[in-house]
Scaffold this active site. Structure first.
Site, short mmCIF file in Angstrom:
data_model
loop_
_atom_site.label_atom_id
_atom_site.label_comp_id
_atom_site.label_asym_id
_atom_site.label_seq_id
_atom_site.Cartn_x
_atom_site.Cartn_y
_atom_site.Cartn_z
N SER A 139 0.64 -1.02 0.01
CA SER A 139 -0.02 0.03 0.08
C SER A 139 0.70 1.36 0.11
O SER A 139 1.89 1.26 0.41
CB SER A 139 -0.86 0.09 1.00
OG SER A 139 -1.35 1.27 1.31
N TYR A 193 -1.45 -0.60 10.40
CA TYR A 193 -1.55 -0.96 9.02
C TYR A 193 -0.53 -0.55 8.26
O TYR A 193 0.30 -1.52 7.54
CB TYR A 193 -3.04 -0.36 8.55
CG TYR A 193 -3.16 -0.99 6.91
CD1 TYR A 193 -3.64 -2.11 6.74
CD2 TYR A 193 -2.76 0.07 5.86
CE1 TYR A 193 -3.99 -2.54 5.42
CE2 TYR A 193 -3.22 -0.53 4.55
CZ TYR A 193 -3.79 -1.45 4.44
OH TYR A 193 -3.85 -2.00 3.19
N GLY A 194 -0.03 0.56 8.48
CA GLY A 194 1.05 1.16 7.68
C GLY A 194 2.23 0.30 7.94
O GLY A 194 3.21 -0.10 7.23
#
Length: 276
Positions: A139, A193-194
């Site tokens: 991402s 998440y990062g």
């Protein structure tokens, strides 16, 4: 069946994963496996694509369960003698307003997104046939999260010599630091998440390097990618891309021609290599 090509997409009963399966069914010259944790949801997704005139196959896969991963590994080895395309798409994210304690979010998110993905790679990468393609769906958040790390952590995550063991130690440390509420003091950004996707991107760089060292003549290409901001259960309805648009870069990397020798070990967004 070993002359039949085979592609596997993890976490593909909905969202971007389902869109990747749809595109591969149209473009990949072999069998395409849609996988999901829940066989019912997986079979329903297969039925949906069959109504569109496509012919995906189904195999159960829970990337949090090593036995489930090994069952898929053994099936692929026995039926196809290996694997041609692996797209590691399975992942989870807590909603922004979720009230689950951050330490729990960190542990759960990294368990699936980093450690689960790594386990799939550990079991399935040895099955990759010559000219195989591996795509780890990361991402853009991994880039912004990297920018939110201390200089010391950034240096480690950008290193061209970091080992998988060192990466695992760092990911484990992040989870431990959140439990002690010292993660920010220790130089981590405030996004589980990062950090999980930093792990996926760095893991991809390490894996590509190992392929160069051990299997250079096999022409296997492995990359991490960002699908973009996609309208899924995870990103919500305001996102700018449809799932089919989000699938474009992962599918592009999965179908790189056998004549290609790049990209490899890169972070790719909108079919373009991005600096890490």
């Amino acid at each position: 069946m070993s002359n039949v090509q085979v592609a596997v997409v993890t976490g593909s009963n909905k969202g971007i994963g389902l869109a990747i399966v749809r595109a591969l069914c149209k473009q990949f010259p072999g069998d395409v496996y849609l996988t999901s944790r829940d066989p019912g949801r997986g079979q329903a997704a297969v039925a949906q694509l069959q109504q569109e005139g496509l012919r995906p196959l189904f195999h159960q896969l829970d990337i949090d369960d090593v036995q489930s991963i090994r069952a898929l590994r053994d099936f692929l080895k026995e039926k196809y003698g290996g694997l041609n395309v692996l797209v590691n798409n399975a992942g989870i994210a807590f909603k922004v307003h979720d009230t689950t304690p951050f330490a729990v979010q960190a542990e759960v998110t990294l368990k699936t997104n980093f450690f689960g993905t790594r386990n799939v790679c550990t079991e399935l990468l040895p099955l990759m046939k010559p000219y195989g393609r591996v795509v780890n769906v990361s991402s853009m958040v991994s880039s912004s999260a990297l920018g939110g790390c201390s200089q010391e952590l950034q240096q480690k995550f950008r290193s061209d010599t970091i080992t998988e063991d060192e990466l695992v130690q760092l990911m484990t440390k992040f989870v431990e630091d959140t439990k002690k509420s010292v993660h920010e003091k220790e130089g981590w950004p405030n996004t589980a998440y990062g950090v999980s996707k930093i792990g996926v991107t760095v893991l991809s760089r390490i894996q590509a390097r190992l392929l160069n060292e051990k299997r250079k003549g096999d022409h296997i290409l492995l990359n991490a990618c960002c699908p973009g901001w996609v309208r899924t259960d995870m990103a919500g309805p305001k996102a700018t891309k449809s799932p089919d648009e989000g699938a474009e870069t992962p599918v592009y990397l999965a179908l790189l021609p056998s004549s290609a020798d790049a990209p490899h070990g890169q972070f790719v967004s909108n079919k373009t290599v991005r600096p890490w």
